[in-house]
Motif scaffolding. Sequence first.
Motif, mmCIF file in Angstrom:
data_model
loop_
_atom_site.group_PDB
_atom_site.id
_atom_site.type_symbol
_atom_site.label_atom_id
_atom_site.label_comp_id
_atom_site.label_asym_id
_atom_site.label_seq_id
_atom_site.Cartn_x
_atom_site.Cartn_y
_atom_site.Cartn_z
ATOM 1 N N ALA A 487 0.832 -1.210 0.000
ATOM 2 C CA ALA A 487 0.000 0.000 0.000
ATOM 3 C C ALA A 487 0.864 1.256 0.000
ATOM 4 C CB ALA A 487 -0.929 -0.010 1.208
ATOM 5 N N LEU A 488 1.960 1.259 0.769
ATOM 6 C CA LEU A 488 2.847 2.420 0.808
ATOM 7 C C LEU A 488 3.517 2.650 -0.549
ATOM 8 C CD1 LEU A 488 4.519 1.963 4.323
ATOM 9 C CD2 LEU A 488 2.855 3.702 3.651
ATOM 10 N N ARG A 490 2.390 1.719 -3.437
ATOM 11 C CA ARG A 490 1.368 2.160 -4.395
ATOM 12 C C ARG A 490 1.049 3.644 -4.211
ATOM 13 N NH1 ARG A 490 -2.453 0.146 -7.776
ATOM 14 N NH2 ARG A 490 -4.461 1.220 -7.857
ATOM 15 N N SER A 491 0.954 4.077 -2.947
ATOM 16 C CA SER A 491 0.658 5.493 -2.693
ATOM 17 C C SER A 491 1.806 6.384 -3.164
ATOM 18 C CB SER A 491 0.400 5.725 -1.206
ATOM 19 O OG SER A 491 1.554 5.441 -0.456
ATOM 20 N N ARG A 492 3.072 5.902 -3.021
ATOM 21 C CA ARG A 492 4.199 6.693 -3.495
ATOM 22 C C ARG A 492 4.175 6.816 -5.015
ATOM 23 N NH1 ARG A 492 7.518 3.336 -0.025
ATOM 24 N NH2 ARG A 492 7.759 4.305 2.026
ATOM 25 N N LEU A 494 1.545 6.648 -6.964
ATOM 26 C CA LEU A 494 0.450 7.517 -7.372
ATOM 27 C C LEU A 494 0.794 8.978 -7.148
ATOM 28 C CD1 LEU A 494 -2.629 5.507 -6.018
ATOM 29 C CD2 LEU A 494 -1.955 5.814 -8.405
ATOM 30 N N SER A 495 1.446 9.263 -6.002
ATOM 31 C CA SER A 495 1.816 10.649 -5.718
ATOM 32 C C SER A 495 2.873 11.171 -6.686
ATOM 33 C CB SER A 495 2.317 10.782 -4.283
ATOM 34 O OG SER A 495 3.456 9.956 -4.075
#
Length: 499
Positions: A487-488, A490-492, A494-495
């Motif tokens: 999840a971390l 993936r969030s990086r 996307l950001s």
Amino acid sequence: MSNLTQAFALVAQPDVILAILLSSLYGMVVGALPGLTATMATALLVPVTFYLSPIAAIAAIISASAMAIFSGDIPGALLRIPGTPASAAYTDEAYAYTRKGQPEMALGIGLWFSAIGGIIGTVALLVIAPALAEFALSFSTFEYFWMACLGLMCATIVARSSPVKALASMFFGLLVSCIGIDNPGGTPRFTFGMTDLMGGVDVIAAMVGMFAVSEVMRFMLDQAPPPLPKRRFGSILANQWKLTLEFPKSWSRGSVVGIIVGVLPGAGADMAAWISYAIAKRFSREPKKFGTGHPEGLIEAGASNNSSLAGAWVPALLFGIPGDTITAIAIGVLYMKGLNPGPTLFTNNAPSMYALYFIFFIANLLMIPLGIMVIRMSSKVLRVPYSIVMPIVILCCAVGTFAITNSTFGVIVAAAFGCIGFILQRYGFPIAAMVLGIVMGTLVEQSFVASLIKSGGSILPFFNRPVALALASITLLCVAWPVIGWALQRSRRLSSAET
């Protein structure tokens, strides 16, 4: 001071010194043979202890078990066949060094840090034995359940293949551990009417099959592995002091984990090695190097192995509760020699207790020169053609499993699990995870069922006890960590894409 002087005089007796030397050599040889465990080495010494003095008898057991735990690393590093269950956790790591042409590096790490772990464990036995024993006695079935589950999580942490395949292999091992009547219900399961399966599948026979027999099958059916570099062994202890200074957290953390796990009744060096190797990989800055010939895991697990031996003597001496199978045998010898375990043992027989500490120190120091000698002798295996080595390996496997199980059915089990191990490895399933499932399955089931019986079916006691809550949190964090990491990441991504 008078107690120390008397203890030194007891250890300096010729029969005690001779018992330490002979049992050390004996333990080295037995531990290096696939299928012959440290427990078996200790059990075979019991008839000999009838004719020894009390201190000499205990010295023989301590020395043989310490040497056997280390020497199990030798066939693991040279042939990828663990000599004892405690070596199975890091066999692939040690063998990777051999494939790189550095077998002396892997064996030197195992020897040096086993001695360091054993000495640190002895210091703990001397200094903090009562406090550790009291902590261990506070463990109930709830804590043992979470400890066993935490051990099972090591399967996914140490695996180099897909975590899904590691979990599948581990669950298959748990299924194998269900065979027999050794369960809370006391009813036969998966025995198919065979009386030989009533006692379950012997762990040693299964392990010998999956590691050793499968290796021979791969040699027979696949292309022979490339020949190893033909050269003399270098210095066994070269760079070990450098590694000691470079990885202080690894060997100190492994020693502490080994002591704590050793104090827990029934845990032993096997669980200590798995947990320490998994912790080493989890907290390493270079986890991707594990399994390719990297020292961190070997250092931590090697120190943990032998420190757990000393830790297992804490509840054995203070309360007569065995910390592992070796101390279970030792307790019987203590009673036989009039050294009844209990708190009074430290007051009424203080010189004998200090003598025991001296023996631990001597055994771990003696391990280094004897280990170098045995490693030098074993190195000749690498110069023998595989076509000669493999039939001898099969013979040792058959003799070892027959000696452990005392039946030809054990040999059949080893052969069957050799086929299973070969198939699993062919399709990328880690067999070490399956071995872990077989070893831990019984403890997980018995602890879980006993806890539910005590709680009347409620799951709240699994979480409302302080130690159980801490272990549960760590276990659940290990389960959730891969998902959190994904999840971390993936969030990086996307950001970064948005920017």
